[in-house]
Design a protein around this motif. Structure first.
Motif, short mmCIF file in Angstrom:
data_model
loop_
_atom_site.label_atom_id
_atom_site.label_comp_id
_atom_site.label_asym_id
_atom_site.label_seq_id
_atom_site.Cartn_x
_atom_site.Cartn_y
_atom_site.Cartn_z
N THR A 179 38.95 35.59 47.63
CA THR A 179 38.53 36.97 47.89
C THR A 179 39.70 37.76 48.47
O THR A 179 40.62 37.16 49.05
CB THR A 179 37.37 37.00 48.90
OG1 THR A 179 37.83 36.45 50.14
CG2 THR A 179 36.17 36.21 48.38
N PRO A 180 39.67 39.08 48.36
CA PRO A 180 40.73 39.88 48.99
C PRO A 180 40.84 39.59 50.49
O PRO A 180 41.94 39.56 51.04
CB PRO A 180 40.30 41.32 48.72
CG PRO A 180 39.52 41.24 47.44
CD PRO A 180 38.77 39.92 47.56
N ARG B 240 48.27 37.72 41.84
CA ARG B 240 47.86 38.91 41.10
C ARG B 240 46.57 39.45 41.70
O ARG B 240 45.57 38.73 41.82
CB ARG B 240 47.65 38.57 39.62
CG ARG B 240 47.20 39.75 38.79
CD ARG B 240 47.24 39.44 37.31
NE ARG B 240 46.24 38.45 36.93
CZ ARG B 240 45.57 38.47 35.79
NH1 ARG B 240 45.78 39.42 34.90
NH2 ARG B 240 44.69 37.53 35.52
N ASP B 241 46.61 40.72 42.11
CA ASP B 241 45.43 41.37 42.66
C ASP B 241 44.55 41.86 41.50
O ASP B 241 45.01 42.64 40.66
CB ASP B 241 45.82 42.55 43.54
CG ASP B 241 46.51 42.12 44.82
OD1 ASP B 241 46.73 40.91 45.01
OD2 ASP B 241 46.84 43.00 45.64
N LEU B 242 43.32 41.38 41.47
CA LEU B 242 42.36 41.81 40.47
C LEU B 242 41.34 42.73 41.14
O LEU B 242 41.43 42.99 42.35
CB LEU B 242 41.68 40.59 39.85
CG LEU B 242 42.64 39.60 39.17
CD1 LEU B 242 41.91 38.32 38.79
CD2 LEU B 242 43.29 40.24 37.96
N GLU B 243 40.37 43.20 40.40
CA GLU B 243 39.41 44.14 40.94
C GLU B 243 38.63 43.61 42.14
O GLU B 243 38.54 44.25 43.18
CB GLU B 243 38.44 44.57 39.84
CG GLU B 243 37.89 45.95 40.04
CD GLU B 243 37.20 46.44 38.80
OE1 GLU B 243 35.96 46.54 38.85
OE2 GLU B 243 37.88 46.71 37.80
N SER B 244 38.10 42.38 42.01
CA SER B 244 37.25 41.86 43.08
C SER B 244 37.73 40.52 43.65
O SER B 244 37.04 39.92 44.46
CB SER B 244 35.81 41.70 42.59
OG SER B 244 35.78 40.77 41.51
N GLU B 245 38.88 40.05 43.19
CA GLU B 245 39.42 38.79 43.69
C GLU B 245 40.94 38.78 43.52
O GLU B 245 41.51 39.64 42.86
CB GLU B 245 38.78 37.59 42.99
CG GLU B 245 38.94 37.58 41.50
CD GLU B 245 38.12 36.50 40.81
OE1 GLU B 245 37.32 35.80 41.47
OE2 GLU B 245 38.28 36.36 39.60
N TRP C 160 41.48 31.21 42.67
CA TRP C 160 41.10 32.58 43.02
C TRP C 160 40.45 32.60 44.39
O TRP C 160 39.74 31.67 44.76
CB TRP C 160 40.11 33.12 41.99
CG TRP C 160 40.67 33.26 40.63
CD1 TRP C 160 41.20 34.40 40.06
CD2 TRP C 160 40.77 32.25 39.62
NE1 TRP C 160 41.61 34.13 38.77
CE2 TRP C 160 41.36 32.82 38.48
CE3 TRP C 160 40.42 30.90 39.57
CZ2 TRP C 160 41.61 32.11 37.31
CZ3 TRP C 160 40.67 30.17 38.40
CH2 TRP C 160 41.25 30.79 37.30
#
Length: 107
Positions: free
Chosen positions: A11-12, A46-51, A9
C-alpha cells in the motif's frame, strides 16, 4: 549471467516501511549468506493508482548459484516474514532470465 526477477506490491502507506525493510534487513541478510556467484541486486519502484509495485532483480553467475541460495525449488519467491508484514501481495515464484546482451552508453 542469470537475472532473477520478482514483483511485490504494498500500500502507499507501507511503501517506505517496505523499502526500509528491504534495504536494511532483507538485502543485508542475503549478502550475509556469502553465496558464491551472487553478483548483486537492483530494486525498482513504481507508484500505481492504489498500490506501490517493487521489482527486485538479482544477478547470479549461474543457475547453480541460485540453487545454492534457495535449494532445488529455486523458482519459489524469497519473502522473509518481516517483509510479509507490510506487503499487500507478491509473486509466489520468480522468473529467471539469461543475460544475452548488455550495452552501456558512455557520456
Amino acid at each position: 549471467m542469470i537475472k532473477r526477477i520478482w514483483h511485490g506490491w504494498t500500500t502507499p502507506e507501507n511503501a517506505e516501511t517496505y523499502s526500509e525493510i528491504l534495504t536494511n534487513v532483507v538485502i543485508p541478510a542475503i549478502e550475509a549468506k556469502a553465496i558464491a556467484g551472487y553478483l548483486g541486486i537492483e530494486v525498482l519502484r513504481r507508484d500505481l493508482e492504489s498500490e506501490i509495485e517493487f521489482i527486485t532483480i538479482m544477478s547470479f553467475r549461474s543457475r547453480s548459484d541460485i540453487i545454492a541460495f534457495l535449494g532445488q525449488d529455486y523458482e519459489r519467491s524469497y519473502v522473509p516474514d518481516v517483509a510479509r508484514t507490510v506487503l499487500k501481495r507478491w509473486e509466489q515464484t520468480a522468473q529467471h532470465y539469461e543475460l544475452c546482451t548488455k550495452r552501456s552508453h558512455k557520456e
